[in-house]
Scaffold this motif. Structure first.
Motif, PDB file in Angstrom:
ATOM      1  N   GLY A  43      88.016  57.985  38.506  1.00  0.00           N
ATOM      2  CA  GLY A  43      89.095  58.683  38.312  1.00  0.00           C
ATOM      3  C   GLY A  43      89.031  60.018  39.239  1.00  0.00           C
ATOM      4  O   GLY A  43      89.719  60.388  39.865  1.00  0.00           O
ATOM      5  N   TRP A  44      87.663  60.727  39.487  1.00  0.00           N
ATOM      6  CA  TRP A  44      87.469  61.993  40.123  1.00  0.00           C
ATOM      7  C   TRP A  44      87.618  61.247  41.479  1.00  0.00           C
ATOM      8  O   TRP A  44      88.233  62.142  42.332  1.00  0.00           O
ATOM      9  N   SER A  51      82.732  63.527  48.601  1.00  0.00           N
ATOM     10  CA  SER A  51      82.363  65.159  48.384  1.00  0.00           C
ATOM     11  C   SER A  51      81.976  65.235  47.081  1.00  0.00           C
ATOM     12  O   SER A  51      82.580  64.510  46.052  1.00  0.00           O
ATOM     13  N   TYR A  52      81.140  66.044  46.860  1.00  0.00           N
ATOM     14  CA  TYR A  52      80.561  66.384  45.389  1.00  0.00           C
ATOM     15  C   TYR A  52      80.559  67.871  45.233  1.00  0.00           C
ATOM     16  O   TYR A  52      80.145  68.702  44.234  1.00  0.00           O
TER      17      TYR A  52
END
Length: 64
Positions: A32-33, A41-42
């Motif tokens: 979902g993220w 990207s974190y």
């Protein structure tokens, strides 16, 4: 700190921990993220955390 009503049977397991804030908002799943943000990207990564429990009792953070 959190607790979990779980009895470990000595076998490898995968536990997922998710936080909820005072407004009832909960952490998204990793998929979902990634669907909402750039997959590479974190920055400000806040998805559910996965914890792998090994047969020897070791615990490691894992992506799920």
């Amino acid at each position: 700190t959190f607790s979990l009503p779980w009895t470990w049977d000595g076998k490898p397991a995968l536990l997922l921990s998710r936080a909820e804030d005072e407004h009832g908002m909960v952490q998204p799943s990793r998929s979902g993220w990634k669907a909402r943000y750039a997959a590479h990207s974190y920055n400000h990564y806040n998805a559910i955390q996965a914890w792998a429990v090994g047969a020897d009792g070791t615990v490691e953070n894992r992506y799920a």
